[in-house]
Design an enzyme around this catalytic site. Structure first.
Site, PDB file in Angstrom:
ATOM      1  N   ARG A  53      86.275  -1.633  22.139  1.00  0.00           N
ATOM      2  CA  ARG A  53      85.936  -2.720  21.228  1.00  0.00           C
ATOM      3  C   ARG A  53      84.638  -3.356  21.727  1.00  0.00           C
ATOM      4  NH1 ARG A  53      85.537  -5.569  24.985  1.00  0.00           N
ATOM      5  NH2 ARG A  53      85.279  -7.314  23.579  1.00  0.00           N
ATOM      6  N   GLY A  54      84.139  -4.348  20.961  1.00  0.00           N
ATOM      7  CA  GLY A  54      82.827  -4.912  21.294  1.00  0.00           C
ATOM      8  C   GLY A  54      81.781  -4.163  20.477  1.00  0.00           C
ATOM      9  N   ALA A  55      80.924  -4.917  19.775  1.00  0.00           N
ATOM     10  CA  ALA A  55      80.046  -4.306  18.778  1.00  0.00           C
ATOM     11  C   ALA A  55      79.200  -3.130  19.306  1.00  0.00           C
ATOM     12  CB  ALA A  55      79.162  -5.390  18.163  1.00  0.00           C
ATOM     13  N   ARG A  90      86.593  -0.579  11.307  1.00  0.00           N
ATOM     14  CA  ARG A  90      86.545  -2.041  11.446  1.00  0.00           C
ATOM     15  C   ARG A  90      85.370  -2.562  10.617  1.00  0.00           C
ATOM     16  NH1 ARG A  90      87.133  -4.435  17.368  1.00  0.00           N
ATOM     17  NH2 ARG A  90      87.800  -6.248  16.147  1.00  0.00           N
ATOM     18  N   GLN A 203      90.677 -11.428  25.061  1.00  0.00           N
ATOM     19  CA  GLN A 203      89.661 -10.582  25.719  1.00  0.00           C
ATOM     20  C   GLN A 203      89.000 -11.305  26.888  1.00  0.00           C
ATOM     21  OE1 GLN A 203      89.983 -10.993  22.422  1.00  0.00           O
ATOM     22  NE2 GLN A 203      89.236  -9.263  21.251  1.00  0.00           N
ATOM     23  N   ASP A 244      78.795  -9.915  16.728  1.00  0.00           N
ATOM     24  CA  ASP A 244      79.176  -8.682  16.023  1.00  0.00           C
ATOM     25  C   ASP A 244      78.247  -8.387  14.861  1.00  0.00           C
ATOM     26  OD1 ASP A 244      81.743  -9.724  17.379  1.00  0.00           O
ATOM     27  OD2 ASP A 244      82.034  -7.581  16.999  1.00  0.00           O
ATOM     28  N   ASN A 254      80.694 -13.949  15.348  1.00  0.00           N
ATOM     29  CA  ASN A 254      81.251 -13.489  16.627  1.00  0.00           C
ATOM     30  C   ASN A 254      82.743 -13.813  16.634  1.00  0.00           C
ATOM     31  OD1 ASN A 254      80.860 -12.331  19.276  1.00  0.00           O
ATOM     32  ND2 ASN A 254      81.180 -14.367  20.121  1.00  0.00           N
ATOM     33  N   LYS A 255      83.398 -13.462  17.697  1.00  0.00           N
ATOM     34  CA  LYS A 255      84.853 -13.629  17.828  1.00  0.00           C
ATOM     35  C   LYS A 255      85.312 -15.020  17.405  1.00  0.00           C
ATOM     36  CE  LYS A 255      87.217 -11.127  18.712  1.00  0.00           C
ATOM     37  NZ  LYS A 255      87.981 -10.360  17.710  1.00  0.00           N
TER      38      LYS A 255
HETATM   39  O1  MRU Z   1      87.355  -7.839  18.413  1.00  0.00           O
HETATM   40  P1  MRU Z   1      86.413  -7.451  19.527  1.00  0.00           P
HETATM   41  O2  MRU Z   1      87.018  -7.510  20.872  1.00  0.00           O
HETATM   42  O3  MRU Z   1      85.728  -6.143  19.233  1.00  0.00           O
HETATM   43  O4  MRU Z   1      85.288  -8.585  19.464  1.00  0.00           O
HETATM   44  C1  MRU Z   1      84.254  -8.576  20.400  1.00  0.00           C
HETATM   45  C2  MRU Z   1      83.328  -9.706  20.241  1.00  0.00           C
HETATM   46  O5  MRU Z   1      83.473 -10.565  19.386  1.00  0.00           O
HETATM   47  C3  MRU Z   1      82.122  -9.712  21.131  1.00  0.00           C
HETATM   48  O6  MRU Z   1      81.763 -11.014  21.473  1.00  0.00           O
HETATM   49  C4  MRU Z   1      80.953  -9.070  20.355  1.00  0.00           C
HETATM   50  O7  MRU Z   1      81.331  -7.817  19.882  1.00  0.00           O
HETATM   51  C5  MRU Z   1      79.755  -8.938  21.178  1.00  0.00           C
HETATM   52  S1  MRU Z   1      79.956  -7.673  22.369  1.00  0.00           S
HETATM   53  C6  MRU Z   1      78.596  -7.459  23.289  1.00  0.00           C
END
Ligand code: MRU
Length: 349
Positions: A53-55, A90, A203, A244, A254-255
């Protein structure tokens, strides 16, 4: 970055076998599990179910997924349908569609016989590029941290609040929000990181603390709601988060919970920076709140929490009455007016 003193990336190709390896993040910090992803179908599952996970990491993983699709069937039809399939994993992180499109654009002009090899080479290149991009984000962002340290002029650590995990596990290496932290720390600037837990999937608690611990960065875990209180008490010098998807006008998705941190930072005159590769900027969008698709995830993540029993067994426990209705929007949008700056590989905007 380091895990038990050994260097890892979050995704890599094994030299001998060529197998694509990932760290299965569902079980961290309790279990460090490395698995192979072997097909386009499995790649889509790994992204959808958040093994990765993470963009930025989602983007690079999708690039390997496209490469696997090309090993399976290198036709024009599959180039299109595999892309559509991976994109459905996603909706919010634009790096997924960005990576798929880059693979498709490059492979369109390549003959079917050459696509299997060419696609793997391009996925490897994208993984390498991600590391270099984060290194540059780190250099630009470290200057902000170093300036704050000099202004404090009492030798006290710079206290940085981050949200979710925008660390090396969310990228191929070094992270986005954490890259300036690692860089400044390597430049001998004392740092303390406030890591908020980031419900519902935690996370921050599970991944960011684990990364910082293994890489010797002082940090303290806080509950999500403690951020504003710490800011009012003068205990936060700076916020850095990831993204994201960010619009061409600077609205940052973002999250979930990022927006509340940005509001509290504004109210307390604390700089709020977003660290991101330029591939996270969606040049087609102007208004984040109305235009960015927000992932709605299942209720189980809200009604339950995963943890470890004393005997080491991993369990899910329910935290609310049986049958309660739960809603789970996974991201929110922080309007540009609350963002001090975007730290990209090309500098600060
Ligand atoms: O749902 P996730 O864990 O994929 O969400 C991740 C985030 O929101 C991160 O902050 C974002 O992707 C930036 S990662 C460098």
């Amino acid at each position: 970055m380091l895990v038990n003193g050994r260097n890892y990336k979050s995704i890599w190709r094994e030299e001998d076998s060529g197998a694509v390896k990932i760290i299965d993040q569902r079980w961290l910090p309790h279990k460090f599990s490395i698995v192979n992803i072997t097909s386009c179908q499995e790649t889509m599952t790994a992204i959808r179910d958040m093994w990765v996970r993470g963009a930025p990491l989602i983007g690079v993983t999708a690039a390997y997924g496209m490469a696997m699709a090309m090993q399976e069937d290198a036709s024009d039809e599959n180039l299109i349908s595999a892309g559509k399939f991976l994109n459905s994993a996603r909706p919010t992180a634009i790096n997924l569609a960005w990576a798929v499109e880059r693979m498709q654009e490059n492979l369109k002009g390549t003959s079917e016989e050459m696509r299997a090899g060419a696609s793997l080479e391009l996925a490897d290149l994208m993984a390498e590029e991600d590391i270099e991009i984060n290194r540059r984000i780190g250099e630009h962002g470290a200057k902000i941290i170093e300036d704050i340290f000099l202004r404090k002029s009492n030798g006290d650590p710079v206290r940085i609040l981050t949200h979710c995990n925008a660390g090396w596990l969310a990228t191929v290496d070094r992270g986005t929000a954490t890259a300036p932290i690692y860089e400044a720390s390597e430049n001998k600037v004392p740092i303390e990181v406030w890591v908020d837990e980031t419900r519902p999937r935690n996370q921050g608690a599970a991944l960011t603390t684990w990364e910082l611990m293994h890489n010797q960065i002082p940090h303290t875990l806080i509950v999500d709601n403690a951020g504003g209180h710490l800011m009012q008490r003068g205990l936060v010098d700076l916020c850095i988060v990831g993204s994201d998807r960010t619009t061409s006008t600077g609205d940052v998705c973002n999250k979930i919970g990022t927006y509340l941190k940005a509001l509290a930072a504004k109210d307390n005159n604390i700089p709020f920076y977003v660290a991101l590769p330029s591939s996270t900027i969606d040049e087609n969008l102007n208004d984040g709140i109305s235009e960015i698709p927000i992932e709605n995830r299942g209720p189980h993540e809200v009604t339950h929490i995963q943890g470890k029993k004393e005997n080491g067994e991993l369990i899910d426990v329910q935290i609310c009455p049986d049958g309660v209705e739960a809603s789970n929007p996974a991201f929110d949008v922080t309007p540009k007016r609350l963002v001090t700056g975007l730290i990209t590989e090309n500098g600060i905007k």
